[in-house]
Design an enzyme around this catalytic site. Sequence first.
Site, PDB file in Angstrom:
ATOM      1  N   LYS A 101       0.825  -1.428   0.045  1.00  0.00           N
ATOM      2  CA  LYS A 101      -0.143   0.067  -0.033  1.00  0.00           C
ATOM      3  C   LYS A 101       0.770   1.516   0.105  1.00  0.00           C
ATOM      4  CE  LYS A 101      -4.001  -2.249   1.974  1.00  0.00           C
ATOM      5  NZ  LYS A 101      -4.985  -2.703   3.074  1.00  0.00           N
TER       6      LYS A 101
ATOM      7  N   TYR B  63      -6.427  -3.852  -7.662  1.00  0.00           N
ATOM      8  CA  TYR B  63      -5.834  -3.718  -6.042  1.00  0.00           C
ATOM      9  C   TYR B  63      -5.343  -5.233  -5.690  1.00  0.00           C
ATOM     10  CZ  TYR B  63      -6.084  -4.260  -1.064  1.00  0.00           C
ATOM     11  OH  TYR B  63      -5.966  -4.565   0.275  1.00  0.00           O
TER      12      TYR B  63
ATOM     13  N   VAL C 177      -0.821  -9.352   5.395  1.00  0.00           N
ATOM     14  CA  VAL C 177      -1.462 -10.539   6.108  1.00  0.00           C
ATOM     15  C   VAL C 177      -0.506 -11.969   5.745  1.00  0.00           C
ATOM     16  CG1 VAL C 177      -3.496  -9.770   6.626  1.00  0.00           C
ATOM     17  CG2 VAL C 177      -3.164 -10.794   4.394  1.00  0.00           C
TER      18      VAL C 177
END
Length: 458
Positions: free
Chosen positions: A75, A196, A266
């Site tokens: 990000k 994304y 994650v």
Amino acid sequence: MARRTPQPPTHPLQTRLEAVHAELSGLDGGTVSTSAPALAEADPDGFGLALCTADGRVHAVGDADREFTVQSAVKPFVYALALADSGWDEVVAHVGVEPTGEPFNALVLEAETGRAPNPMVNAGAIVTCCLVAGGTAREREDRIRAGLSGFAGRPLGDDAQVREAEAAGARNRALAWLMKDGGSLPHDVDDAVDVYLFACSLLVTARDLAVMGATLAAGGRNPLTGEQVVPVDLVPTVLSVMGTCGMYDGAGSWFVKVGLPAKSGVAGGVVAVQPGQLGIGTWSPALDEDGNSVRGIAACTRLSEDLGMHEFRPEGLGLPPVERAEARDTRSRTSRPQEDEDVLRSHEDRLHLVRVQGPLGLRSVDTVCAELLEAAQGWQGRHWLTVDLRAVGWVHGPAVDMLAEVLDVLAASDVTVALVDRDRSQRADWEGTTPDGTVRDLEDALRGAEDGLLASLR
């Protein structure tokens, strides 16, 4: 008896990484992500740790070269690309910069604007993926791959299976539809989410994350390849948002303990940045309740403590930034006729040498300017000032401007100023700050001052 082959000495940073890795390899706790089968099957004992300095020296240990999907650690880098391609005004019109106090995938937008709260949560990253250059989804994917490869210093692949598995989830599309309805999503919902998820599926290693962090630490310039990946002016914005929003709901405790801008994912990756110094990359897939790697958090905390890396830690307070040389040290080694020597000895109080050392920031330049102005108060007639900058390291741009103002004032008061700096190519800001510019050699500057003094008296 066989002669033992001597082992090359180990770099101290490598030694510290190895010690931290050995200490934390047995750390238990946390669970692996189940958002995709490949993530759920990750080895919970896997652990890689790497560090890359802003000069391009890499130290790594453990599973530092094992690939994993970058996930949310992408990000800040996509945000940097969006700022580079679309500019601050366009980006902030679509996504804010405030922490949320909510989970990274919460169905929450700003009530007043309909924007995603910041680019470090899923909603914000979906938007920033829309704001990188490209007229189609494929072109934006190509831009993101090229940009992330630039940050990492090598071509990056992707994991199509992870991407497809995560595409089956509804929450990201729900976020996109909310933003589309609020007017803050500039592209088609499916295209935006697909780009994304592509970005999150890029494959990196802990070593890659360290290099990517070091690229931000070095002002957007990859220290391995020399490529200026993003403009230096946007890096403070990226690091600021990483610092306040990068570690999900654990961002506050992270910054108190570790004190470095960072982002986690994650899959178990963590990237942390010490601005101007280095980047840290870790990988260990067992996550805590905030979605951050248990061993990654512990490793960054230990390294920050051991190496004094906290951004708000005061440094260099005892280093005097300026030294006024004695009169005898203002003379060159040039052999001159006795008559000239007598003249110079009689007027040596008009020759001055100031040595500046250490990082030239606002605190140190304040001292340097005060010393120069105080000394010049007693000067009568014409004087020659040599400012030796060879021991100056990091230079703060506004500090250069302040010093230049003082030197201009002195030059207007009949003081001839010369700057001495070995590497003029790294000090472009000095050019034009004085009538004489800069020279590389102190001896040349001192000799020039003596010549000027003698010429003025003839």
